[in-house]
Design a protein around this motif. Structure first.
Motif, mmCIF file in Angstrom:
data_model
loop_
_atom_site.group_PDB
_atom_site.id
_atom_site.type_symbol
_atom_site.label_atom_id
_atom_site.label_comp_id
_atom_site.label_asym_id
_atom_site.label_seq_id
_atom_site.Cartn_x
_atom_site.Cartn_y
_atom_site.Cartn_z
ATOM 1 N N THR A 8 26.671 35.601 49.683
ATOM 2 C CA THR A 8 27.084 36.992 49.559
ATOM 3 C C THR A 8 27.033 37.361 48.084
ATOM 4 O O THR A 8 27.635 36.689 47.251
ATOM 5 N N THR A 9 26.292 38.411 47.754
ATOM 6 C CA THR A 9 26.121 38.778 46.350
ATOM 7 C C THR A 9 27.031 39.928 45.923
ATOM 8 O O THR A 9 27.199 40.177 44.737
ATOM 9 N N LYS A 10 27.596 40.632 46.902
ATOM 10 C CA LYS A 10 28.559 41.679 46.574
ATOM 11 C C LYS A 10 29.921 41.014 46.463
ATOM 12 O O LYS A 10 30.636 40.839 47.457
ATOM 13 N N ILE A 11 30.276 40.638 45.248
ATOM 14 C CA ILE A 11 31.436 39.786 45.022
ATOM 15 C C ILE A 11 32.709 40.613 44.853
ATOM 16 O O ILE A 11 32.778 41.514 44.012
ATOM 17 N N VAL A 12 33.697 40.301 45.655
ATOM 18 C CA VAL A 12 35.040 40.869 45.486
ATOM 19 C C VAL A 12 35.846 39.844 44.699
ATOM 20 O O VAL A 12 35.976 38.693 45.125
ATOM 21 N N SER A 13 36.343 40.236 43.547
ATOM 22 C CA SER A 13 37.035 39.281 42.679
ATOM 23 C C SER A 13 38.367 39.841 42.199
ATOM 24 O O SER A 13 38.660 41.032 42.344
ATOM 25 N N ALA A 14 39.156 38.953 41.603
ATOM 26 C CA ALA A 14 40.446 39.332 41.027
ATOM 27 C C ALA A 14 40.447 38.974 39.552
ATOM 28 O O ALA A 14 39.704 38.086 39.118
ATOM 29 N N GLY A 15 41.282 39.667 38.791
ATOM 30 C CA GLY A 15 41.500 39.313 37.403
ATOM 31 C C GLY A 15 42.787 38.521 37.291
ATOM 32 O O GLY A 15 43.663 38.634 38.159
ATOM 33 N N PRO A 16 42.952 37.731 36.247
ATOM 34 C CA PRO A 16 44.159 36.905 36.126
ATOM 35 C C PRO A 16 45.444 37.711 36.022
ATOM 36 O O PRO A 16 46.510 37.236 36.406
ATOM 37 N N MET A 18 45.956 40.571 37.616
ATOM 38 C CA MET A 18 46.168 41.362 38.835
ATOM 39 C C MET A 18 47.468 40.924 39.507
ATOM 40 O O MET A 18 47.811 39.742 39.516
ATOM 41 N N SER A 19 48.188 41.878 40.078
ATOM 42 C CA SER A 19 49.437 41.529 40.759
ATOM 43 C C SER A 19 49.130 40.798 42.064
ATOM 44 O O SER A 19 48.079 40.998 42.680
ATOM 45 N N VAL A 20 50.058 39.965 42.481
ATOM 46 C CA VAL A 20 49.903 39.231 43.735
ATOM 47 C C VAL A 20 49.798 40.213 44.903
ATOM 48 O O VAL A 20 48.993 40.019 45.821
ATOM 49 N N ARG A 21 50.577 41.270 44.852
ATOM 50 C CA ARG A 21 50.540 42.263 45.931
ATOM 51 C C ARG A 21 49.180 42.934 46.014
ATOM 52 O O ARG A 21 48.629 43.117 47.106
ATOM 53 N N LEU A 22 48.612 43.311 44.870
ATOM 54 C CA LEU A 22 47.301 43.956 44.862
ATOM 55 C C LEU A 22 46.218 42.984 45.335
ATOM 56 O O LEU A 22 45.292 43.368 46.055
ATOM 57 N N ALA A 23 46.342 41.725 44.932
ATOM 58 C CA ALA A 23 45.374 40.713 45.366
ATOM 59 C C ALA A 23 45.410 40.567 46.881
ATOM 60 O O ALA A 23 44.356 40.490 47.535
ATOM 61 N N ALA A 24 46.613 40.543 47.445
ATOM 62 C CA ALA A 24 46.746 40.433 48.894
ATOM 63 C C ALA A 24 46.125 41.638 49.582
ATOM 64 O O ALA A 24 45.403 41.501 50.576
ATOM 65 N N GLY A 25 46.384 42.816 49.046
ATOM 66 C CA GLY A 25 45.812 44.031 49.624
ATOM 67 C C GLY A 25 44.302 44.066 49.528
ATOM 68 O O GLY A 25 43.618 44.501 50.463
ATOM 69 N N THR A 26 43.769 43.598 48.412
ATOM 70 C CA THR A 26 42.323 43.569 48.229
ATOM 71 C C THR A 26 41.658 42.683 49.273
ATOM 72 O O THR A 26 40.633 43.049 49.859
ATOM 73 N N MET A 27 42.242 41.518 49.527
ATOM 74 C CA MET A 27 41.675 40.613 50.521
ATOM 75 C C MET A 27 41.759 41.203 51.919
ATOM 76 O O MET A 27 40.818 41.084 52.717
ATOM 77 N N VAL A 28 42.883 41.864 52.221
ATOM 78 C CA VAL A 28 43.055 42.451 53.549
ATOM 79 C C VAL A 28 42.007 43.529 53.799
ATOM 80 O O VAL A 28 41.314 43.530 54.823
ATOM 81 N N PHE A 29 41.857 44.454 52.859
ATOM 82 C CA PHE A 29 40.947 45.581 53.063
ATOM 83 C C PHE A 29 39.478 45.172 52.951
ATOM 84 O O PHE A 29 38.612 45.834 53.525
ATOM 85 N N ALA A 30 39.191 44.086 52.239
ATOM 86 C CA ALA A 30 37.810 43.604 52.148
ATOM 87 C C ALA A 30 37.459 42.683 53.308
ATOM 88 O O ALA A 30 36.296 42.316 53.484
ATOM 89 N N GLY A 31 38.467 42.293 54.084
ATOM 90 C CA GLY A 31 38.218 41.409 55.217
ATOM 91 C C GLY A 31 37.832 40.004 54.813
ATOM 92 O O GLY A 31 37.032 39.348 55.477
ATOM 93 N N ILE A 32 38.411 39.522 53.706
ATOM 94 C CA ILE A 32 38.109 38.171 53.223
ATOM 95 C C ILE A 32 39.408 37.385 53.103
ATOM 96 O O ILE A 32 40.496 37.955 53.080
#
Length: 232
Positions: A8-16, A18-32
């Motif tokens: 997969t080349t469209k990479i969804v990533s986090a920054g160091p 980033m809040s834990v809550r935002l990271a969790a939300g990002t994974m949920v909405f990206a389906g990863i």
């Protein structure tokens, strides 16, 4: 097949930071279920996964207190690490830093063995020290369905050219599939992904059928689950 063929080349990533809550939300909405943690310079720092966020104080899923004698046996380092995982607010404090990586040329058989041995679900693909893709178990399963015995180099190049032609045929269309969802084996094109409508699926299939060198097209599409709550 290599990592470059299925990643997969469209990479969804986090920054160091980033809040834990935002990271969790990002994974949920990206389906990863996990994503690489990358700093401002593009350096891979770690990976944050669902497993890293399972035990959290906010939702009452922290590790349950153990018997007093087990607490005495546990090292201070272990208890401190557990506390950080449960209470830290930044990704840098909860991410896993022991990250396995592969290159674009890595055979998928080696990737499958690595995921099994390390008991992980995904691995970043690196080029010149930067993350250029991610291979997950889902990518491997898709490849497994269409996997054929290794073919001579000439045939392999032909399949690669067909894949590029199919991707180019859909370029610029709102219904186009991502490159990693197009897999070609012996001239047969396998198309994967979730579509909005049957018409969208037909458009994708026709685009693939019109690409030079295609012998057959097999679709593996999923339709969104209908909303039964509306009564329609």
């Amino acid at each position: 097949m290599r990592a470059a063929d299925i990643m997969t080349t469209k990479i969804v990533s986090a920054g160091p930071e980033m809040s834990v809550r935002l990271a969790a939300g990002t994974m949920v909405f990206a389906g990863i279920s996990g994503m690489p943690v990358i700093d401002e310079d593009g350096k891979l720092l770690g990976i944050v996964t669902e497993g890293d966020l399972m035990h959290r104080a906010e939702i009452g899923t922290g590790v349950k207190p153990r018997a007093w004698w087990l607490e005495m046996v546990a090292s201070t380092r272990e208890l401190a690490s557990q506390y950080v995982k449960e209470h830290a607010r930044k990704v840098r404090d909860v991410m896993s830093t022991d990250v396995a990586t592969v290159t674009e040329a890595c055979p998928i058989a080696d990737i499958a063995e690595l995921l099994e041995r390390r008991r992980i679900k995904r691995v970043p693909v690196m080029r010149d020290g930067k993350v250029v893709g991610v291979v997950s178990r889902a990518n491997l399963i898709r490849a497994l369905v269409t996997m054929a015995p290794e073919l001579p180099v000439a045939n392999d190049i032909k399949d690669h050219s067909i894949r590029e032609a199919v991707t180019a045929a859909m370029e610029g269309q709102p219904w186009a599939l991502a490159r990693e969802n197009v897999i070609v084996e012996s001239g047969t094109v396998h198309l994967w992904g979730q579509i909005v409508s049957a018409e969208e699926g037909n458009a994708i299939r026709v685009a693939a059928e019109n690409a030079p060198g295609v012998k057959a097209v097999i679709t593996h599409f999923g339709l969104p689950t209908p909303d039964l709550s509306s009564g329609k």
